[in-house]
Design an enzyme around this catalytic site. Structure first.
Site, PDB file in Angstrom:
ATOM      1  N   GLY A  52       0.793  -1.222   0.000  1.00 39.41           N
ATOM      2  CA  GLY A  52       0.000   0.000   0.000  1.00 39.41           C
ATOM      3  C   GLY A  52       0.821   1.266   0.000  1.00 39.41           C
ATOM      4  O   GLY A  52       0.282   2.358  -0.200  1.00 39.41           O
ATOM      5  N   VAL A  53       2.134   1.146   0.238  1.00 42.65           N
ATOM      6  CA  VAL A  53       3.020   2.311   0.191  1.00 42.65           C
ATOM      7  C   VAL A  53       3.526   2.445  -1.241  1.00 42.65           C
ATOM      8  O   VAL A  53       4.144   1.527  -1.777  1.00 42.65           O
ATOM      9  CB  VAL A  53       4.201   2.157   1.162  1.00 42.65           C
ATOM     10  CG1 VAL A  53       5.137   3.356   1.065  1.00 42.65           C
ATOM     11  CG2 VAL A  53       3.689   1.991   2.588  1.00 42.65           C
TER      12      VAL A  53
ATOM     13  N   GLY B 241       6.687   1.860  -6.595  1.00 44.24           N
ATOM     14  CA  GLY B 241       7.005   1.458  -7.969  1.00 44.24           C
ATOM     15  C   GLY B 241       6.887   2.564  -8.981  1.00 44.24           C
ATOM     16  O   GLY B 241       7.713   2.687  -9.893  1.00 44.24           O
TER      17      GLY B 241
ATOM     18  N   SER C  68       4.296  -6.073 -20.394  1.00 45.00           N
ATOM     19  CA  SER C  68       3.599  -6.391 -19.151  1.00 45.00           C
ATOM     20  C   SER C  68       2.622  -7.547 -19.300  1.00 45.00           C
ATOM     21  O   SER C  68       1.991  -7.705 -20.347  1.00 45.00           O
ATOM     22  CB  SER C  68       2.824  -5.165 -18.656  1.00 45.00           C
ATOM     23  OG  SER C  68       3.697  -4.088 -18.418  1.00 45.00           O
TER      24      SER C  68
ATOM     25  N   HIS D  81       0.292   0.922 -14.211  1.00 46.65           N
ATOM     26  CA  HIS D  81       0.977   1.680 -15.262  1.00 46.65           C
ATOM     27  C   HIS D  81       0.148   2.851 -15.774  1.00 46.65           C
ATOM     28  O   HIS D  81       0.672   3.954 -15.971  1.00 46.65           O
ATOM     29  CB  HIS D  81       1.370   0.747 -16.409  1.00 46.65           C
ATOM     30  CG  HIS D  81       2.482  -0.196 -16.050  1.00 46.65           C
ATOM     31  ND1 HIS D  81       3.738   0.240 -15.727  1.00 46.65           N
ATOM     32  CD2 HIS D  81       2.502  -1.551 -15.944  1.00 46.65           C
ATOM     33  CE1 HIS D  81       4.510  -0.808 -15.447  1.00 46.65           C
ATOM     34  NE2 HIS D  81       3.781  -1.899 -15.568  1.00 46.65           N
TER      35      HIS D  81
END
Length: 444
Positions: A274-275, A278, A303, A384
């Site tokens: 949750g932090v 990325g 991906s 993304h």
């Protein structure tokens, strides 16, 4: 300024709860250990001197981490029940602020509403190994939360503090190559979550000059990557994963480096769930590579689409009105072929007939271009697109591994990171719009 009264109130409530608990349960080792931990927590909160506070935290953290599963769960319940804000104090401060909303009363309200457990965690974090210990606690807390919804407020406090302590502004981005320590390289093999690393030979190929790896590190956790991304430097946007992770493939010369492709990103620390890390890492890596290799024309991903097969199996997924008829026809073609469940078993994209392929590609495009902003959307697509990338190209038979066939019938997708437009495209996605290339918008 209101922490001491709150801490005293929490201490009083906590002592009563601990005594009640001790009277109800036999005096087992876990109970005694928990009682010592709770007493240490109250001492830590009430301590005014910094030196004594550090000493108490240093003594307390190993005991806290060493609690058994049952005692740790009871500790979390104490955090929820005994180390929360005083309701009457919050109400009084809120009423005073409503009567006169000035800075002084706002500060008092903020102090009254902050749970003492947040200050407890801050003080524990100052101990040697405190940051690592708190991450271990949160891993256990996340597991407990599945059956203990009453711990949600405690989890919110952990997430709030960790989001501040692991702000990307505090993190160090470092390239990782074959000269890194064996321990660090082992971490990469252990935590690679997208395309499994098949031993040291495979890893060495992924760290050749035409392959790059970058990770975020925290100053309090030296040698422990929090998240890492793998990059392939290529002459053009790739359509399949196998050539990128083939250990026997020869390295490309630098003159071929035209496109930087992010093909794997893996979190290493479950306690940081949750932090947000990325998205910042990808942007930092792109900026770094652009400076190092100015000949790079574009930055993209290759991906997976891990939620596609599960979405196909749903009958209630709505279709965009404009393409409702085509989507209905595509689903009929899919049903005639045995449905999503049947395709997931032994499906071969290479041998697939044209009509079925067209139906699957249409449905995959709808899934990515229209479902991504909704709760039904694909997790990787959300990442993304929410990061400001553009949905660029769908790749048939991009991943023929067992995992790729099971999750997405072998499909992969390219997301394009145009650094000039990522902020604008991020804003569009926030408002429910997916930025997509012309070929995607046309649909198959």
């Amino acid at each position: 300024m209101m922490l001491k009264p709150l801490a005293d109130a929490a201490s009083s409530r906590g002592r009563r709860a601990a005594l009640d608990l001790l009277s109800r349960r036999h005096s087992g080792g876990g109970t005694r250990a928990l009682a010592r931990v709770l007493d240490g927590c109250r001492r830590l909160l009430s301590e005014r001197g910094e030196a004594n506070s550090l000493a108490i935290a240093a003594e307390l953290m190993p005991r806290l981490v060493a609690l058994d599963d049952e005692a740790r769960l009871r500790f979390f319940r104490h955090l929820a029940d005994d180390f929360g804000p005083d309701p009457q104090g919050v109400l009084l401060a809120a009423q005073r602020f409503a009567e006169q909303p000035d800075a002084e009363r706002l500060i008092a309200l903020t102090a009254a509403s902050e749970p003492p457990r947040q200050e407890l965690l801050r003080r524990l974090n100052r101990a040697p190994g405190g940051t690592a210990g708190i991450l271990r606690l949160r891993r256990a807390l996340l597991a407990a939360l599945r059956t203990q919804p009453g711990l949600a407020a405690v989890e919110a406090d952990f997430l709030h503090l960790l989001s501040s302590w692991f702000n990307p502004g505090f993190l160090q981005m470092q390239p990782i190559d074959w000269r890194a320590s064996a321990e660090l390289l082992e971490r990469l093999i252990e935590h690679e979550a997208v395309h499994e690393i098949q031993g040291w030979g495979d890893l060495r190929r992924r760290l050749q000059p035409d392959r790059r790896c970058f990770a975020f590190f925290h100053p309090q956790l030296p040698g422990e990557p929090l998240i890492f991304v793998e990059v392939a430097l290529l002459p053009e946007m790739p359509a399949a994963i196998a050539p990128l992770i083939d250990p026997a493939s020869p390295p490309r010369p630098a003159r071929d480096f035209k496109v930087a492709t992010f093909y794997s990103i893996s979190n290493c620390e479950p306690g940081l769930k949750g932090v947000s890390l990325g998205n910042f890492l990808i942007k930092r890596v792109a900026e770094h590579l652009q400076r190092e290799l100015p000949q790079l024309r574009s930055f993209c991903t290759l991906s997976p689409i891990p939620g596609f097969a599960a979405w196909l199996a749903r009958d209630d997924a709505p279709a965009p009105p404009r393409w409702a008829q085509r989507v209905a026809a595509a689903r009929e073609t899919l049903t005639a072929a045995g449905g999503a469940a049947a395709l997931g078993k032994g499906f071969d994209p290479v041998q697939c007939d044209g009509a079925l392929r067209e139906a699957i590609e249409l449905l995959a495009t709808v899934y990515l271009a229209h479902e991504a902003p909704t709760p039904r959307g694909d997790a990787v697509a959300k990442f993304h697109l929410g990061n400001g990338a553009r949905l660029e190209r769908l790749n048939w038979a991009g991943d023929l591994s067992r995992k790729g066939l099971k999750q997405s019938l072998g499909l992969m997708v390219n997301y394009l990171y145009d650094l000039r437009h990522v902020e604008e495209q991020h804003e569009r996605f926030v408002h429910g719009e997916v930025s997509a290339s012309r070929r995607i918008k046309r649909l198959p």
